[in-house]
Structure formats: C-alpha cells, structure tokens
Design an enzyme around this catalytic site. Structure first.
Site, PDB file in Angstrom:
ATOM      1  N   SER A 294      56.399  33.033  21.436  1.00  0.00           N
ATOM      2  CA  SER A 294      57.116  34.268  21.070  1.00  0.00           C
ATOM      3  C   SER A 294      56.522  35.086  19.934  1.00  0.00           C
ATOM      4  O   SER A 294      57.011  36.183  19.669  1.00  0.00           O
ATOM      5  CB  SER A 294      58.565  33.944  20.725  1.00  0.00           C
ATOM      6  OG  SER A 294      59.306  33.824  21.902  1.00  0.00           O
TER       7      SER A 294
ATOM      8  N   SER B 262      59.774  36.419  22.492  1.00  0.00           N
ATOM      9  CA  SER B 262      61.045  36.957  22.068  1.00  0.00           C
ATOM     10  C   SER B 262      60.944  37.826  20.809  1.00  0.00           C
ATOM     11  O   SER B 262      61.897  38.543  20.495  1.00  0.00           O
ATOM     12  CB  SER B 262      62.021  35.809  21.797  1.00  0.00           C
ATOM     13  OG  SER B 262      61.554  35.005  20.741  1.00  0.00           O
TER      14      SER B 262
ATOM     15  N   LYS C 232      62.296  39.378  11.891  1.00  0.00           N
ATOM     16  CA  LYS C 232      63.040  39.092  13.135  1.00  0.00           C
ATOM     17  C   LYS C 232      64.497  38.776  12.795  1.00  0.00           C
ATOM     18  O   LYS C 232      64.774  38.079  11.803  1.00  0.00           O
ATOM     19  CB  LYS C 232      62.361  37.915  13.837  1.00  0.00           C
ATOM     20  CG  LYS C 232      62.844  37.627  15.250  1.00  0.00           C
ATOM     21  CD  LYS C 232      62.011  36.486  15.864  1.00  0.00           C
ATOM     22  CE  LYS C 232      62.377  36.203  17.310  1.00  0.00           C
ATOM     23  NZ  LYS C 232      61.507  35.164  17.915  1.00  0.00           N
TER      24      LYS C 232
END
Ligand code: GLN
Length: 473
Positions: free
Chosen positions: A167, A143, A68
């Site tokens: 997330s 997310s 990420k």
C-alpha cells in the site's frame, strides 16, 4: 521567493528555508492553499491555520507533511477511511507522526485511504474514491491512495503511508512518485490504527529518493510503545550514488513474466539495460514460492484483521447505532452500518480461517508458506544485492474497473506481497511511462539494507528519463 515553492522537492524546500530564501509560513501557506483547493478527494482533513512559529524548528525546517488518515493525531479526525470511526479524534499522536513533528515538519493534512487500508484502488474509502492526478478517470492505487495522489499533484511536499501488502509501493507506482516500505520493525506502529499487525509498516511517499531517505531518517527508531519495533542499525543517509558498479540485480522469473502487462514489462526491461550501463550485473533468480504469496497473504491478513477489528463495537470509539435492542443488538447494528463490504469480507474470511478445526489447515499452512518465502529471499540474497521487479502488474486502471471483482483487485499486489511476508524493505521508483501513465520499478533488499537500497534507487532515478509534471494538478 519568486518561483512557486510547491515545485521544489522537500529537500529543496529545506535548503531554501535554511538559505533564508523561503519563509516557513509562506511555504506552509502555499501548500495549505493547494490542499484546500484539492479536487482529487485526496484529503480527509486539511489544517486550518499555520502552526505556531516554533513548530518548524528542527532539521525538517517547517516543510509540512500529509499523513494517511489511519495515523492517530491528537485532536484531529483519524478515521482510517471508515464510517465506524466517524468523529473519532484521538487523545494522542502516533509515534511516526510525533517524530516528524519533533523534527520540524508540521501537520498539513490527513489523507484519504481505503477503509482500514484494505484495498489497492482507494475505492474502499467511506469518504469516496481518490482520483489519479495523471488521469482523473483512473484510480491512484491504494490503500495509501490519498497520500500518493497528493504528493504527485503537488498538494503536499511529501506524505506518510502504510504498507501491509503493497500500500505504499503500489500507489507510488501508479502516481509516478517514490514509495518506500521499510524493514518490518524499523518504524514504530504505535498509534497506527491496526490492520494486520505482523505486516503493517509505515513509510514515506515522496517526489524523490533523497526525500524518502530524509523522511525515513527521522521516522525510524525503536519505540517502547511498539514491542515489535527495533529501529535501524545505522542512521539513514541521504543517497548520492550515481553508479551501480558491482551491484548484482536478481530478476525473479516468477514476478517478471506472466501476469504483467506488456507495456510495463517493456519499460522494466529497458531499465534493466540501463542498470547494466550504470555498472550493475543483471541475472535471473528464483523465488520458487512467490506464486503462493498472495494465497498465504489472503489467509494471514484477514486472520489478523479480524482480531484487530474486534475492538470496534460501538462502545469505545466513533459510531454507535442503537435501536433499543440491548447490547448485542447495538454491536450488530454498529458493525453492520459502520464497516464497508471489503472489511466485512475480511472479517468473515479471517474468523473462518482461525476457527477451531480449520486453524492448522489455513492459518498454520499459510505461516509455513510465509517461512518458505522468507527463505527464498535469503537464498536469492546470497547471490544478489537486490531483487528487482515491476512494482505493479499494470498501470493505473479505470475507476470502477475492479470493484466487483475482489480477486482481480488482490492481483494488484502480486509483486509487492512477497516482500511484506518476508518483512524486508522495498522501494518503488518512477520507471517511465506506459500508455502515458506512470510505471514503478521495485527494488527489494535484505532486512536493514535501506541505505544500500536508497543508494541504488538514487543512481537509477538519475538515469531513468521521467517527467513527473504530468501528475501535477
Ligand atoms: N491491497 C492489499 C490489501 O488489500 C494491501 C493493502 C495494504 O498494504 N495496506 O490487503
């Protein structure tokens, strides 16, 4: 190797490399080619060249990892999905990433995400939304949407995400893969661009439960760089359980009825019946304060975020917008241009919640609710091994459907936020389809019960009929 190596699980790829059937460079090249051709907007950066020959030495055998965007990686753009970090290339690497690299997993790519991890659809990214590989008109969740879409599509063997209120779990559910949020403190937060520090936790997004165990084995550990990190009391073991004999599953009424889509509830109930066939007992349980979790979370989370985001002022990192108006003007212009709408909303909410005169009424009260929720779980775990719920109240929704309605967006985390507030581990595994789209099953256990959660998840994974190839792009 005659079969396409990108169809293997990460564990399968490790075995093939060890058996001499698959070269590390071949494996990296196959994934690099897929990542470079990605049309889902899942990546913000893809490695140019294969790593040096010795980069794959170690137990992870050169199986590359997608990370990420918010994990700082030395010399590589690390922008947390935000314009305000445009061009930022950190001088150091986050502990979680460094541990995986040291174990022999080279960096394949950085993945797209909601700005500063604020969101549930990946539509808050400054780099544009990510498309769900099962249906490109829909969101992948967020997310960690880029990580989830990349793994589901076969563009990365596995990925790192972060979970503050859901997330990792929610995008895993919406993309039909496995996502594990470890116990708070199990994995170091050092080098993770901070969102809400008392909640943020890194964890794996993978195609199988065994892969999640393998990744967590190498991720977890105490780190002097993060004073809240404690590691795990025992090493994570790759699960082999096939039965659930003696396992008591509690189904919280508060998180398994109202507000959950009928199609999601249907597959959830079918899986509870399957769990009983595997030897588990299933009974209702109560988490009386769970319905207040979202309200408490949306006070605590913006409060912490507003403090954490104060450091982005145009001086230290990334973007600076100047117009000859002096220092305060530069701060204002930089933050005006650099932050997106949702980030600004949280900064304002959080600053208000922490303002003198309101501190006790909002932040103090929300902390009390948080304690009550942790106590609810403690009481439930006196009678049950795990609490099970649907991961997300809905399947993947259409791009654009909730962007103008922040409250509707926040409701996506209805089932995942309570565990975050309590700091306990929870996994989402693929639980079949509704409307031809993936549904997630969430299993949560007491702090540090990762090995037991992984075992139970493994037994369920083997019994649930799920074909992930619908997500392969
Ligand atoms: N959707 C939640 C939020 O926007 C959770 C995000 C997360 O876990 N990073 O706060």
């Amino acid at each position: 190797m005659s079969t396409d190596p990108t169809t293997l699980s990460a564990g399968g790829a490790i075995a093939a490399v060890r058996a001499g059937e698959l070269g590390r460079a071949e494996l990296f090249g196959a994934y690099r080619a897929r990542a470079a051709a990605d049309e889902l907007n899942a990546f913000t950066w893809v490695a140019e060249a294969p790593p040096a020959d010795d980069a794959g030495d170690g137990p992870l055998a050169g199986v590359p990892i997608a990370v990420k965007d918010l994990f700082c990686t030395e010399g590589v753009p690390s922008q947390a999905g935000s314009r305000i970090l445009e061009g930022y290339r950190p001088p150091y690497t986050a502990t979680a990433v460094a541990r995986l690299q040291a174990a022999g997993a080279p960096l394949l790519a950085k993945t797209n995400q909601d700005e500063f991890a604020m969101g549930s659809s990946n539509e808050n990214s400054a780099f544009g939304p990510v498309l769900n590989p099962w249906d490109r008109t829909r969101v992948p969740g967020g997310s960690s949407g880029g990580s989830a879409a990349a793994v589901a599509a076969g563009h990365a063997p596995w990925a790192l995400g972060t979970d503050t209120g859901g997330s990792i779990r929610q995008p895993a559910a919406l993309c039909g893969i496995v996502g594990l949020k470890p116990t708070y403190g199990a994995v170091s937060r050092y080098g993770m661009i901070a969102f809400a520090s008392s909640l943020d936790q890194a964890g794996p997004l993978t195609r199988t439960v065994a892969d999640a165990a393998l990744l967590l084995h190498h991720l977890a550990g105490r780190d002097d760089g993060d004073t809240t990190s404690v590691g795990l009391p025992e090493p994570v073991i790759v699960p082999t359980a096939e039965r659930l004999d003696g396992i008591r599953l509690g189904v919280p009424e508060e998180l398994s009825g109202e507000g959950i889509e009928p199609g999601v509830l249907e597959v959830f109930r079918a899986t509870l019946a399957l769990a009983e066939e595997l030897g588990a007992t299933v009974a209702p349980c109560r988490l009386p304060h769970a319905p207040y979790a979202l309200s408490a979370y949306y006070v605590l989370n913006p409060a912490e975020a507003s403090s954490n985001l104060a450091r982005f002022d145009g001086v230290r990192y990334g973007l600076r917008v100047e117009n000859g108006g002096g220092l305060t003007d530069m701060y204002t212009r930089t933050r005006h241009d650099g932050f997106g709408t949702e980030v600004k909303r949280r900064i304002m909410l959080g600053t208000f919640a922490l303002s003198s005169g309101y501190y006790d009424a909002y932040y103090g009260r929300a902390q009390q609710v948080r304690t009550k929720i942790a106590e609810d779980f403690r009481s439930a775990f006196a009678h049950f091994d795990f609490v099970v719920t649907p991961t997300s109240p809905t399947v993947a929704f259409a791009l654009g459907a909730k962007v103008d309605d922040p409250l509707a967006m926040y409701l996506n985390d209805f089932c995942s936020v309570p565990m975050s507030l309590a700091g306990i581990p929870a996994i989402s595994i693929p639980n079949g389809l509704s409307e031809d789209l993936p549904v997630g099953l969430q299993l949560a256990g007491p702090a540090f019960s990762e090995n037991r959660i992984l075992d139970a998840a493994h037994a369920l994974e083997a019994a649930i009929a799920f074909d992930g190839s619908g997500g392969r792009a």
